[in-house]
Scaffold this motif. Structure first.
Motif, PDB file in Angstrom:
ATOM      1  N   UNK A  75       0.714  -1.248   0.006  1.00 28.27           N
ATOM      2  CA  UNK A  75       0.015   0.020  -0.039  1.00 28.27           C
ATOM      3  C   UNK A  75       0.613   1.485  -0.025  1.00 28.27           C
ATOM      4  N   UNK A  76       1.812   1.373   0.737  1.00 36.78           N
ATOM      5  CA  UNK A  76       2.755   2.536   0.820  1.00 36.78           C
ATOM      6  C   UNK A  76       3.927   2.642   0.069  1.00 36.78           C
ATOM      7  N   UNK A  77       4.269   1.823  -0.642  1.00 38.11           N
ATOM      8  CA  UNK A  77       5.236   1.793  -1.619  1.00 38.11           C
ATOM      9  C   UNK A  77       4.918   2.225  -2.963  1.00 38.11           C
ATOM     10  N   UNK A  78       5.714   3.173  -3.425  1.00 37.38           N
ATOM     11  CA  UNK A  78       5.568   3.820  -4.885  1.00 37.38           C
ATOM     12  C   UNK A  78       6.525   2.827  -6.073  1.00 37.38           C
ATOM     13  N   UNK A  79       7.697   2.267  -5.350  1.00 41.17           N
ATOM     14  CA  UNK A  79       8.530   1.667  -6.238  1.00 41.17           C
ATOM     15  C   UNK A  79       8.239  -0.217  -6.253  1.00 41.17           C
ATOM     16  N   UNK A  80       7.618  -0.291  -5.512  1.00 37.89           N
ATOM     17  CA  UNK A  80       7.171  -1.945  -5.223  1.00 37.89           C
ATOM     18  C   UNK A  80       8.139  -2.534  -4.351  1.00 37.89           C
ATOM     19  N   UNK A  81       7.812  -4.020  -4.034  1.00 44.07           N
ATOM     20  CA  UNK A  81       8.537  -4.773  -3.450  1.00 44.07           C
ATOM     21  C   UNK A  81       8.874  -6.185  -3.946  1.00 44.07           C
ATOM     22  N   UNK A  82       9.896  -6.674  -3.748  1.00 47.06           N
ATOM     23  CA  UNK A  82      10.385  -8.086  -4.262  1.00 47.06           C
ATOM     24  C   UNK A  82       9.367  -8.956  -3.452  1.00 47.06           C
ATOM     25  N   UNK A  83       9.366 -10.112  -4.088  1.00 48.33           N
ATOM     26  CA  UNK A  83       8.700 -11.482  -3.608  1.00 48.33           C
ATOM     27  C   UNK A  83       9.266 -11.640  -2.004  1.00 48.33           C
ATOM     28  N   UNK A  84      10.720 -11.660  -1.799  1.00 44.50           N
ATOM     29  CA  UNK A  84      11.257 -11.795  -0.849  1.00 44.50           C
ATOM     30  C   UNK A  84      10.861 -10.726   0.163  1.00 44.50           C
ATOM     31  N   UNK A  85      10.987  -9.559  -0.175  1.00 43.12           N
ATOM     32  CA  UNK A  85      10.356  -8.574   0.972  1.00 43.12           C
ATOM     33  C   UNK A  85       9.090  -8.552   1.245  1.00 43.12           C
ATOM     34  N   UNK A  86       8.195  -8.820   0.349  1.00 39.14           N
ATOM     35  CA  UNK A  86       6.750  -9.123   0.730  1.00 39.14           C
ATOM     36  C   UNK A  86       6.669 -10.306   1.767  1.00 39.14           C
ATOM     37  N   UNK A  87       7.584 -11.293   1.486  1.00 42.46           N
ATOM     38  CA  UNK A  87       7.374 -12.546   2.352  1.00 42.46           C
ATOM     39  C   UNK A  87       7.662 -12.133   3.968  1.00 42.46           C
ATOM     40  N   UNK A  88       8.642 -11.367   3.988  1.00 37.16           N
ATOM     41  CA  UNK A  88       9.362 -10.942   5.051  1.00 37.16           C
ATOM     42  C   UNK A  88       8.162 -10.101   5.827  1.00 37.16           C
ATOM     43  N   UNK A  89       7.442  -9.178   5.128  1.00 39.67           N
ATOM     44  CA  UNK A  89       6.389  -8.442   5.796  1.00 39.67           C
ATOM     45  C   UNK A  89       5.213  -9.167   6.174  1.00 39.67           C
ATOM     46  N   UNK A  90       4.900 -10.071   5.599  1.00 34.51           N
ATOM     47  CA  UNK A  90       3.607 -10.608   5.967  1.00 34.51           C
ATOM     48  C   UNK A  90       3.685 -12.087   6.687  1.00 34.51           C
ATOM     49  N   UNK A  91       4.835 -12.490   6.720  1.00 31.56           N
ATOM     50  CA  UNK A  91       5.138 -13.621   7.480  1.00 31.56           C
ATOM     51  C   UNK A  91       4.817 -14.937   6.762  1.00 31.56           C
ATOM     52  N   UNK A  92       5.180 -14.857   5.471  1.00 36.12           N
ATOM     53  CA  UNK A  92       4.556 -16.351   4.705  1.00 36.12           C
ATOM     54  C   UNK A  92       5.885 -16.690   3.944  1.00 36.12           C
ATOM     55  N   UNK A  93       5.826 -17.940   3.569  1.00 34.22           N
ATOM     56  CA  UNK A  93       6.924 -18.518   2.685  1.00 34.22           C
ATOM     57  C   UNK A  93       6.958 -17.839   1.268  1.00 34.22           C
ATOM     58  N   UNK A  94       8.085 -17.561   0.803  1.00 36.45           N
ATOM     59  CA  UNK A  94       8.147 -17.242  -0.590  1.00 36.45           C
ATOM     60  C   UNK A  94       7.306 -17.758  -1.498  1.00 36.45           C
ATOM     61  N   UNK A  95       7.450 -18.934  -1.631  1.00 35.03           N
ATOM     62  CA  UNK A  95       6.957 -19.870  -2.637  1.00 35.03           C
ATOM     63  C   UNK A  95       5.153 -19.693  -2.717  1.00 35.03           C
ATOM     64  N   UNK A  96       4.627 -19.318  -1.197  1.00 40.31           N
ATOM     65  CA  UNK A  96       3.087 -18.943  -1.142  1.00 40.31           C
ATOM     66  C   UNK A  96       2.798 -17.569  -1.610  1.00 40.31           C
ATOM     67  N   UNK A  97       3.761 -16.772  -1.169  1.00 37.36           N
ATOM     68  CA  UNK A  97       3.651 -15.292  -1.602  1.00 37.36           C
ATOM     69  C   UNK A  97       3.833 -15.250  -3.276  1.00 37.36           C
ATOM     70  N   UNK A  98       4.515 -15.996  -4.007  1.00 40.04           N
ATOM     71  CA  UNK A  98       4.626 -16.265  -5.381  1.00 40.04           C
ATOM     72  C   UNK A  98       3.492 -16.741  -6.092  1.00 40.04           C
ATOM     73  N   UNK A  99       2.820 -17.935  -5.369  1.00 38.62           N
ATOM     74  CA  UNK A  99       1.500 -18.166  -5.967  1.00 38.62           C
ATOM     75  C   UNK A  99       0.402 -17.112  -5.909  1.00 38.62           C
ATOM     76  N   UNK A 100       0.154 -16.479  -4.518  1.00 41.45           N
ATOM     77  CA  UNK A 100      -0.633 -15.589  -4.535  1.00 41.45           C
ATOM     78  C   UNK A 100      -0.578 -14.404  -5.328  1.00 41.45           C
TER      79      UNK A 100
END
Length: 264
Positions: A34-59
């Motif tokens: 929500x608060x990023x204009x440059x986006x996040x990598x899948x790994x960064x998202x995984x850290x923020x939401x506490x999910x496995x990177x593979x799960x984040x990638x599918x979603x």
């Protein structure tokens, strides 16, 4: 040995639980962006939401299909997509539609202008207005952005945050808009504490000379903060202040009830 099959009702409940979990995870991913204009990598998202990177990638792949997220860089970063803007625009319209009759009623009761604003970072943006019937009245342009620290509706929103969050959001020193503007955090916090106690905030010619205002803040049906304010020429504000604040608080309670009804 035979193993009893799960009853169909249990299987259905398990599937539904799994579907709800996926939706909740997708929502968490979109909030992380929500608060990023440059986006996040899948790994960064995984850290923020506490999910496995593979799960984040599918979603994320599913969200990309619906254009709820889009690529932000060739390196694989993603950001919120155009579908979000279209849906958000629809929600804002619905919110303003729900609130409008109550703003009209409040304006009729007070014979004053009533403003509706949404919060955007360290500013608020006027999204609707009902102009009062008084000959001498205040008018602001819908779409205009005002600072939080020197407006009644802005201070009403700040009162929903703790002191540390306020400092992080708007800092410690502010530009003087008028001789009455509170330009230091220490001064502003005195007003914020009063707003937390009373349920409303006051602008005493802090944003514009000749205009005072009272404001309240609340969450809409999606949990986003919005604010209602009543700006009044200074010469009649104090004599009308008690009634304005009482009617603002009553309107806030009714709208909060309405938003909770919409959510059920």
């Amino acid at each position: 040995m035979t193993v009893a099959a799960k009853p169909i009702s249990d299987q259905t409940a398990t599937i539904e639980k799994s579907q709800v979990q996926v939706i909740a995870r997708a929502a968490a991913i979109m909030r992380a962006l929500e608060d990023t204009t440059t986006g996040l990598s899948l790994g960064e998202i995984a850290l923020k939401v506490g999910l496995a990177r593979s799960t984040v990638q599918r979603i994320v792949a599913a969200l990309e299909t619906e254009k709820l997220v889009v690529a932000a860089s060739p390196a694989g970063r993603v950001r919120l997509g155009p579908t979000i803007l279209r849906l958000a625009g629809s929600v804002r319209t619905d919110f303003a539609t729900i609130a409008k009759p109550f703003l009209v009623e409040l304006s009729k009761e007070l014979h004053e202008t009533v403003d509706l604003a949404s919060i955007k970072g360290d500013h608020l943006v006027f999204i609707d207005q009902v102009i009062g019937s008084q000959r001498l009245r205040t008018v602001s342009a819908v779409g205009e952005a005002f600072p939080l620290y020197c407006t009644a509706n802005g201070k009403a929103y700040l009162a929903q945050l703790d002191d540390a969050q306020i400092e992080t959001l708007i800092g410690k020193i502010y530009k003087a808009r008028t001789p009455s503007t509170l330009t230091k955090l220490s001064q502003l916090l005195d007003d914020i504490r009063a707003a937390r106690r009373d349920g409303y905030a006051i602008d005493r010619e802090e944003h514009a000379l000749g205009i005072c205002a009272a404001g309240v803040a609340m969450r809409d049906m999606l949990g986003n903060y919005v604010a209602i304010s009543v700006p009044v020429p200074t010469q009649r504000f104090e004599s009308e202040r008690a009634n304005i604040c009482a009617r603002l608080l009553a309107t806030k309670r009714v709208l909060e009830d309405r938003f909770s009804t919409v959510n059920t």
